[in-house]
Design a protein around this motif. Structure first.
Motif, PDB file in Angstrom:
ATOM      1  N   ILE A 186       0.855  -1.180   0.000  1.00 48.93           N
ATOM      2  CA  ILE A 186       0.000   0.000   0.000  1.00 48.93           C
ATOM      3  C   ILE A 186       0.890   1.229   0.000  1.00 48.93           C
ATOM      4  N   ARG A 187       0.418   2.226  -0.651  1.00 48.25           N
ATOM      5  CA  ARG A 187       1.165   3.487  -0.717  1.00 48.25           C
ATOM      6  C   ARG A 187       0.456   4.521   0.117  1.00 48.25           C
ATOM      7  N   THR A 188       1.046   4.911   1.190  1.00 50.51           N
ATOM      8  CA  THR A 188       0.480   5.992   1.988  1.00 50.51           C
ATOM      9  C   THR A 188       1.334   7.224   1.752  1.00 50.51           C
ATOM     10  N   ALA A 189       0.815   8.321   2.194  1.00 49.91           N
ATOM     11  CA  ALA A 189       1.544   9.582   2.004  1.00 49.91           C
ATOM     12  C   ALA A 189       2.896   9.523   2.706  1.00 49.91           C
ATOM     13  N   TYR A 190       2.946   8.755   3.774  1.00 47.50           N
ATOM     14  CA  TYR A 190       4.170   8.757   4.587  1.00 47.50           C
ATOM     15  C   TYR A 190       5.042   7.514   4.351  1.00 47.50           C
ATOM     16  N   SER A 191       4.665   6.690   3.364  1.00 44.66           N
ATOM     17  CA  SER A 191       5.422   5.441   3.154  1.00 44.66           C
ATOM     18  C   SER A 191       6.907   5.694   2.980  1.00 44.66           C
ATOM     19  N   THR A 192       7.245   6.758   2.274  1.00 43.42           N
ATOM     20  CA  THR A 192       8.658   6.996   2.004  1.00 43.42           C
ATOM     21  C   THR A 192       9.185   8.192   2.790  1.00 43.42           C
ATOM     22  N   ALA A 193       8.388   8.703   3.711  1.00 43.11           N
ATOM     23  CA  ALA A 193       8.810   9.878   4.478  1.00 43.11           C
ATOM     24  C   ALA A 193      10.039   9.542   5.318  1.00 43.11           C
ATOM     25  N   VAL A 194      10.900  10.535   5.420  1.00 44.67           N
ATOM     26  CA  VAL A 194      12.161  10.324   6.131  1.00 44.67           C
ATOM     27  C   VAL A 194      12.430  11.528   7.014  1.00 44.67           C
ATOM     28  N   VAL A 195      12.927  11.297   8.209  1.00 42.49           N
ATOM     29  CA  VAL A 195      13.404  12.440   9.002  1.00 42.49           C
ATOM     30  C   VAL A 195      14.916  12.377   9.092  1.00 42.49           C
ATOM     31  N   GLU A 196      15.526  13.545   9.167  1.00 39.70           N
ATOM     32  CA  GLU A 196      16.973  13.572   9.273  1.00 39.70           C
ATOM     33  C   GLU A 196      17.348  13.973  10.678  1.00 39.70           C
ATOM     34  N   VAL A 197      18.129  13.143  11.317  1.00 41.80           N
ATOM     35  CA  VAL A 197      18.606  13.469  12.668  1.00 41.80           C
ATOM     36  C   VAL A 197      20.120  13.423  12.646  1.00 41.80           C
ATOM     37  N   GLY A 198      20.714  14.573  12.764  1.00 43.60           N
ATOM     38  CA  GLY A 198      22.174  14.641  12.823  1.00 43.60           C
ATOM     39  C   GLY A 198      22.846  13.900  11.670  1.00 43.60           C
ATOM     40  N   GLY A 199      22.340  14.105  10.477  1.00 43.78           N
ATOM     41  CA  GLY A 199      22.986  13.492   9.312  1.00 43.78           C
ATOM     42  C   GLY A 199      22.543  12.065   9.055  1.00 43.78           C
ATOM     43  N   LEU A 200      21.725  11.490   9.962  1.00 38.30           N
ATOM     44  CA  LEU A 200      21.228  10.132   9.753  1.00 38.30           C
ATOM     45  C   LEU A 200      19.791  10.207   9.262  1.00 38.30           C
ATOM     46  N   PHE A 201      19.468   9.319   8.339  1.00 37.90           N
ATOM     47  CA  PHE A 201      18.110   9.333   7.808  1.00 37.90           C
ATOM     48  C   PHE A 201      17.305   8.203   8.426  1.00 37.90           C
ATOM     49  N   ILE A 202      16.162   8.566   8.926  1.00 36.16           N
ATOM     50  CA  ILE A 202      15.321   7.558   9.556  1.00 36.16           C
ATOM     51  C   ILE A 202      13.960   7.553   8.884  1.00 36.16           C
ATOM     52  N   SER A 203      13.538   6.354   8.430  1.00 36.32           N
ATOM     53  CA  SER A 203      12.243   6.226   7.782  1.00 36.32           C
ATOM     54  C   SER A 203      11.142   6.446   8.815  1.00 36.32           C
ATOM     55  N   VAL A 204      10.195   7.327   8.506  1.00 38.08           N
ATOM     56  CA  VAL A 204       9.156   7.663   9.474  1.00 38.08           C
ATOM     57  C   VAL A 204       8.279   6.447   9.820  1.00 38.08           C
ATOM     58  N   PRO A 205       7.724   5.739   8.820  1.00 41.20           N
ATOM     59  CA  PRO A 205       6.866   4.599   9.198  1.00 41.20           C
ATOM     60  C   PRO A 205       7.613   3.531   9.981  1.00 41.20           C
ATOM     61  N   ARG A 206       8.903   3.350   9.696  1.00 39.94           N
ATOM     62  CA  ARG A 206       9.677   2.372  10.471  1.00 39.94           C
ATOM     63  C   ARG A 206       9.855   2.835  11.907  1.00 39.94           C
ATOM     64  N   LEU A 207      10.078   4.145  12.036  1.00 42.41           N
ATOM     65  CA  LEU A 207      10.229   4.695  13.374  1.00 42.41           C
ATOM     66  C   LEU A 207       8.922   4.540  14.152  1.00 42.41           C
ATOM     67  N   VAL A 208       7.801   4.835  13.459  1.00 41.39           N
ATOM     68  CA  VAL A 208       6.498   4.687  14.101  1.00 41.39           C
ATOM     69  C   VAL A 208       6.303   3.234  14.531  1.00 41.39           C
ATOM     70  N   ALA A 209       6.612   2.335  13.598  1.00 36.25           N
ATOM     71  CA  ALA A 209       6.457   0.912  13.888  1.00 36.25           C
ATOM     72  C   ALA A 209       7.267   0.534  15.120  1.00 36.25           C
ATOM     73  N   PHE A 210       8.504   1.029  15.166  1.00 35.19           N
ATOM     74  CA  PHE A 210       9.381   0.721  16.282  1.00 35.19           C
ATOM     75  C   PHE A 210       8.801   1.237  17.587  1.00 35.19           C
ATOM     76  N   LEU A 211       8.386   2.511  17.552  1.00 33.73           N
ATOM     77  CA  LEU A 211       7.899   3.120  18.784  1.00 33.73           C
ATOM     78  C   LEU A 211       6.619   2.450  19.272  1.00 33.73           C
ATOM     79  N   VAL A 212       5.707   2.161  18.339  1.00 24.38           N
ATOM     80  CA  VAL A 212       4.460   1.523  18.753  1.00 24.38           C
ATOM     81  C   VAL A 212       4.745   0.116  19.294  1.00 24.38           C
ATOM     82  N   ALA A 213       5.659  -0.584  18.612  1.00 24.78           N
ATOM     83  CA  ALA A 213       6.015  -1.935  19.074  1.00 24.78           C
ATOM     84  C   ALA A 213       6.573  -1.872  20.488  1.00 24.78           C
ATOM     85  N   MET A 214       7.432  -0.882  20.726  1.00 29.77           N
ATOM     86  CA  MET A 214       8.005  -0.719  22.063  1.00 29.77           C
ATOM     87  C   MET A 214       6.910  -0.438  23.082  1.00 29.77           C
ATOM     88  N   ALA A 215       6.019   0.486  22.714  1.00 33.25           N
ATOM     89  CA  ALA A 215       4.940   0.870  23.625  1.00 33.25           C
ATOM     90  C   ALA A 215       4.085  -0.352  23.951  1.00 33.25           C
TER      91      ALA A 215
END
Lengths: 296, 601
Positions: A122-151
């Protein structure tokens, strides 16, 4: 160089979060019922397809679908427990293994029959969204997945530690008879644990869908990984499964990076066999591993 | 077998019915002209063969492998690579492939056999996956995930044929080989050992069975037959790729066919394959690509239903009908005569040595120590058993009696001291079966009958300790059953026996290994007075045959009347030793049993 390593570590850790969630479900079921659910991966597959169809047919966002998929999988878990698991509790290994193996084959091919072998994304608006933190690129949906999984993992821990029901589950996992004598309705606990364990892959399935594709055998891939994690973390140990998930995520990312992507599975399967044979209580020695796997 | 026996064998419907069935199957390829039906037939033979090979390890040895695709793939890739790269005939490829598969099985199984049930299965899955990944990765050698196409050059030397009939016979030959091997094993010492190991590994070891070696043998044979199957597949399909020959699905399918037919039986895989394979092939042909997955969906459901509702497989359902059919056919032998066999050995009465006669030492322990963590369960215990005597071992619960047994019989390693049997050191020999072979038998406090085997089979397994021949072992066993009073119950399953009979069975089974020294662990616990009296008589009878006994018992009256000498353990330490009368008067013993207050009072 340093940045590349960090980048690899982050992507490994993010995937590891999902592995952890799937594995926690598997290890919870094993810890309580003493049954290894070989169809755990297929339940994940079901969750992913459900998320996919909800999006496809009703344009329901996966993160919203999560609130539908999780209870649905809980329900599916209850039904499976009632139909397949209940009759094989305490049965010889042949029955225990092949009942769930049969379930896995049936679900996998049921999906193939209904939904074909195509890879679905599925293609969502945020499927390929990326945030940059100190030169590192982090995929937004992966980050969400990680955080929700942790929670979700933390919530589950708190549930098991603090609530009477959670304590009853842990008691049953430790000693079924003793729990029974203390007035715990063991059959209900089995049922609930199976439901909760299955609900974990419900969450994982919904979280995976924005970044991954689904196909009938997608479960095999994840469940084999989850087996590795469960053994690594010490059989039946939730904290172990949690850490094990993160570790396997890292191992996978780094062996893909350092050796060869095609061999990353070979690396952790080898690790799996070695841990099983050499340190069956898991890497952290928290599980009851040794007696569990048959080594004394 | 004598000629008369052989002739009678041919006239026996138990022989000629299955034999005729096989002959008919063998003729079928000549009659079937339709290539599709021929293909169905070939696949049916082929699945029967492969499932039969799996059954040797999964069914007979009870090691539920889910990685058999690995051996299959090794066979297929070995012969194909040899042929494609070096033009080496697949006939040599079969041998090489089978050998390599066996070798791999040896390396993999040895460590994995220590894993229990599902964990063994998981380890085998992981192993097959690793192999598949490696085959895909090393594409210079294996052509990777593309697979290998075998150029078609028909001929006997290249093992490729234009028609289906030769393949049908190859598949049939493979199936017949597997069936023959299975039947041979079933009747052999190995087959009985495997049945024992599957039921209870500890009890098997105590009967002199090398559990690991038995399982390894099963794995070797099973893997090499599966490897041969891989070669056949390559020669028949003429194309192999890692996803099909190393697939987890394949491993599952092999197990499934065996389980549906009847796991751990020779005919099961053939029955399973005749039910499942045609269904599979017809569904595939009729539905084509439209309903992909349907036949496996049915497979999966079938597997769940069979496993839950009839875990013994279809064979268990039809067995009764089959036996009834046999009984109506001419030539059926009547049941075994219901009288006591003449062969029952008369107890060879030896002069029982008078107590305290200085007969030579049979077993001797010096300063034996066994610790569990910080607790010394057996602490510097000296003991000696003289030839022909009955030595009683008593002490309160937790005194270390059973631990001492476990130490003597090799179930525990000791942390100090030495144990001598007939003057030879047997300290920490490593494995219990070695002790049994030396001539020390034992029973278990919590009896460990092989529950799903008959009483006769239980004792026959014990008797196989001293012979290779089934006939001899069975005869021995019948004699022993007569001695322990279970002869009339010989066909019962061990799990259906009462506790008293289980204790007798356990004793008989240990006796069948022809021990010079027999260790009995509370064989009278839970028996009523009448049964105890019988048991005492039985034990005295055994001693009269020249067997020395070391007996743990809580039933004091029995101990006092039975034993020549008694040794008392308390908290892992020997506190008294002597004649029953001496021990009964011993201050320390009374104290240990009844508490200090009792003495003071």
């Amino acid at each position: 160089m340093m940045e590349t390593i960090l980048q690899v570590a982050i992507s490994g850790l993010l995937v590891g979060g999902i592995y952890a969630l799937i594995s926690i479900g598997l290890t919870l079921i094993f810890g309580v019922t003493r049954i290894i659910n070989f169809a755990h991966g297929e339940l994940l597959m079901l969750a992913m397809y459900t998320t996919f169809w909800l999006f496809q047919l009703f344009s329901l966002d996966p993160y919203v679908a999560l609130f539908f998929v999780t209870p649905l999988l809980f329900l599916v878990g209850l039904i499976i427990h009632w139909m397949v698991i209940q009759p094989i509790l305490g049965a010889p290994p042949l029955m225990q293994i092949f009942a769930t193996v049969g379930l896995s084959v049936a679900l996998q091919n049921g999906a193939l029959l209904l939904w074909k072998a195509d890879y679905r994304t599925i293609r969502t608006a945020y499927s390929t969204a990326v945030v940059e933190v100190g030169g590192l690129f982090i995929s937004v949906p992966r980050l969400v997945a990680f955080l929700v999984a942790m929670a979700m993992a933390v919530a589950l821990f708190l549930f098991l530690k603090k609530t009477p029901l959670g304590k009853a589950i842990r008691a049953t996992a430790q000693d079924r008879r003793a729990a029974m004598l203390m007035g715990v309705d063991v059959r209900r606990i089995y049922l609930l644990s199976f439901g909760i364990g299955t609900a974990c892959v419900g969450v994982a399935g919904a979280l995976l869908m924005p970044v991954y594709y689904t196909f009938p055998t997608v479960g095999t891939y994840f469940v084999l990984t989850a087996f590795v994690v469960v053994v690594l973390g010490g059989m039946g140990d939730m904290m172990g499964a949690f850490l094990g998930g993160l570790i396997i995520g890292l191992v996978e990312a780094f062996s893909g990076f350092l050796i060869a992507t095609a061999l990353k599975e070979a690396v952790y399967f080898t690790l799996f066999i070695l841990v099983l044979l050499l340190k069956p209580s898991g890497l952290f020695g928290m599980g009851r591993g040794a007696e569990e796997v048959g080594l004394k | 077998m004598s000629i008369r026996g052989a002739v009678r064998g041919f006239g026996d419907p138990g022989f000629y019915v299955p034999f005729t069935g096989l002959v008919l199957l063998a003729l079928a390829p000549l009659l079937i002209q339709n290539p599709f039906y021929a293909h169905v037939g070939i696949m049916t033979f082929f699945y029967a063969a492969r499932a039969g090979a799996w059954n040797l390890l999964g069914g007979y040895a009870g090691q539920l492998s889910l990685g058999h695709a690995a051996f299959f793939g090794i066979g297929a890739y070995t012969s194909t690579l040899l042929y494609v790269t070096f033009q080496i005939s697949p006939w040599l490829g079969v041998m090489t492939g089978a050998l390599l598969a066996a070798l791999t099985a040896l390396i993999v199984s040895y460590p994995c056999f220590r894993l229990r049930g599902p964990f063994f299965s998981l380890a085998t899955i992981a192993f097959a996956e690793v192999l598949r990944i490696l085959v895909i990765y090393f594409r210079d050698l294996t052509q990777g995930s593309v697979g290998i196409l075998i150029p078609f050059k028909p001929g006997l030397g290249t093992l490729m044929f234009r028609g289906k009939t030769p393949y049908a016979y190859l598949a049939f030959a493979l199936m017949a080989t597997v069936l023959g091997t299975t039947l041979l094993i079933e009747r052999s010492k190995l087959g009985h050992a495997l049945a024992a190991v599957r039921e209870d590994e500890e009890a098997a070891e105590a009967l002199g069975i090398n559990a690991t070696r038995s399982k390894l043998f099963a794995a070797l044979i099973s893997a090499s037959l599966t490897g041969m199957g891989g070669v056949f597949y390559a020669q028949y399909i003429l194309f192999i790729e890692p996803y099909s020959v190393f697939a987890l699905d394949l491993s599952i399918q092999l197990a499934l066919v065996a389980i549906i037919g009847g796991v751990g039986t020779a005919a099961g895989p053939i029955l399973g394959s005749s039910l499942v394979t045609p269904l599979n092939e017809f569904l595939r042909a009729w539905l084509g690509g439209t309903y992909r997955g349907l036949h496996f969906f049915i497979y999966g459901c079938l597997l769940i239903v069979v496993v839950i509702l009839m875990p013994q497989g279809v064979i268990a359902m039809v067995r009764g009908y089959y036996r009834r059919l046999l009984k109506r056919l001419p030539g059926m032998r009547k049941d075994i005569p219901s009288a006591v066999p003449e062969a029952a050995p008369k107890a060879e009465v030896r002069e029982a040595p008078t107590p305290f006669s200085p007969s030579p030492l049979l077993l001797e322990g010096r300063g034996v120590i066994k610790r569990f963590g910080g607790l010394a369960a057996v602490n510097r215990v000296d003991f000696s058993v003289r030839e022909g005597e009955i030595l009683g071992l008593i002490g309160p619960n937790g005194a270390g009696k059973t631990t001492l047994f476990n130490v003597i019989t090799g179930f525990h390693h000791i942390d100090g001291g030495t144990i001598l049997f007939k003057g030879e050191e047997i300290t920490n020999l490593g494995r219990p079966h070695k002790i049994c072979l030396k001539g020390i038998g034992r029973t278990f406090q919590l009896v460990k009958p092989f529950g799903n085997l008959s009483v006769l089979e239980n004792v026959t397994i014990g008797a196989f300790c001293r012979t290779e021949r089934e006939g001899v072992a069975k005869e021995e066993a019948l004699g022993i059953l007569e001695l322990v009073g279970l002869w009339t119950k010989r066909e019962m399953l061990a799990r259906d026996l009462t506790i008293a009979d289980r204790k007798r069975l356990e004793l008989g089974r240990a006796l069948a290994t022809k021990p010079e020294l027999l260790l009995l662990d509370e064989v009278m616990a839970g028996l009523n007075p009448r049964e105890i009296a019988d048991m005492i008589q039985l034990i005295q009878g055994i001693r009269a045959q020249g067997v020395t006994l070391l007996v743990i018992e809580h039933v004091m009256a029995a101990i006092m009347s039975l034993c020549d000498r008694i040794m008392v353990l308390h908290h892992g330490v020997k506190i008294a030793e002597g004649s029953p009368a001496e021990v009964a008067k011993d201050r320390k013993v009374i104290e240990a049993y009844l508490g200090e207050e009792y003495l003071v009072a």
